[in-house]
Design an enzyme around this catalytic site. Structure first.
Site, PDB file in Angstrom:
ATOM      1  N   HIS A   8      46.585 -13.800  47.004  1.00 19.79           N
ATOM      2  CA  HIS A   8      48.011 -13.651  46.695  1.00 19.79           C
ATOM      3  C   HIS A   8      48.647 -12.507  47.481  1.00 19.79           C
ATOM      4  CE1 HIS A   8      47.486  -9.941  44.372  1.00 19.79           C
ATOM      5  NE2 HIS A   8      46.413 -10.503  43.835  1.00 19.79           N
ATOM      6  N   GLU A  86      41.657 -13.317  38.738  1.00 22.64           N
ATOM      7  CA  GLU A  86      41.036 -12.118  39.297  1.00 22.64           C
ATOM      8  C   GLU A  86      39.885 -11.648  38.417  1.00 22.64           C
ATOM      9  OE1 GLU A  86      39.924 -10.343  41.419  1.00 22.64           O
ATOM     10  OE2 GLU A  86      41.514  -9.060  42.220  1.00 22.64           O
TER      11      GLU A  86
END
Length: 227
Positions: A8, A86
């Site tokens: 990202h 994550e």
């Protein structure tokens, strides 16, 4: 065949130098521009996708949307899944990285951040910021929602998604984009490439840069490069 990873774009907590993990933060303007540039690179290089996989965290979802929009592929199916989130940083989430290093020492924080099998301090499930209190994960058994992870545990979380969804998509001939996070992508790369436990400590994936993994017909790794 080729598999494309994108971490990202630069997030608000990247900018503040805070541990993020499963906390849900947005992209910065820089992050938006990184995602746009990634999409434009893919378009210029002629990359077309049949399916995109991303996490259930805003910064990855927005990056995926922007990348697909810039490459004229916003219409393709997207699969959002918590297994691509994550790495969970436990009690470190929300803390300033520099202040944490001053408190615990640079070496300890480096081990927490980069060691393959050392866990961070775990977050209590009762903590207001715990994923146990987030409706995104309300459908999951409590025992699978993490309170803190190292990269080894992150790989154990991500691997079933690789085996159940990403690998079968590739083997069926689909062209696949995975837009996720630094550590979930590092974990996948470790598995696919065969990176050792020691070498993975220094393996980095920059924000917003398309990483292409070239694989053979049996998903064996051939080479990697950035666009």
């Amino acid at each position: 065949m080729e598999l494309v990873f994108i971490r990202h774009g630069f997030s608000e907590w990247n900018a503040k130098n805070l541990f993020t993990g499963w906390r849900d933060v947005n992209l910065t303007e820089r992050g938006v521009e990184e995602a746009k540039a990634a999409g434009q690179k893919l378009l210029a290089a002629g990359y077309e996708f049949d399916i995109a996989f991303t996490s259930v965290l805003t910064r990855a979802i927005k990056t995926c949307n922007i990348v697909l929009e810039e490459s004229n592929q916003l219409w393709i199916p997207q699969v959002k899944h918590w297994r691509l989130n994550e790495r969970h940083y436990g009690e470190l989430q929300g803390l300033d990285k520099k202040a944490t290093a001053e408190k615990y020492g640079d070496e300890q924080v480096h081990i927490w951040r980069r060691s393959y099998d050392t866990l961070p301090p775990l977050l209590a499930p009762s903590d207001p910021n715990s994923a146990h209190n987030d409706r995104r994960y309300a459908h999951l058994p409590k025992e699978v929602v993490p309170n803190g992870e190292n990269l080894k545990v992150t790989l154990e979380r991500v691997l079933p998604f690789w085996e159940d969804q990403i690998a079968p998509a590739l083997l069926s001939g689909k062209r696949v984009l995975v837009t996720a996070h630094g550590n979930s992508l590092r974990a996948l790369a470790k598995h696919i490439i065969g990176i050792s436990d020691a070498e993975i400590m220094d393996f980095e994936i920059p924000t917003g840069q398309p990483l292409v993994l070239k694989l053979d017909s049996k998903l064996n790794f051939i080479e990697k490069f950035y666009l």
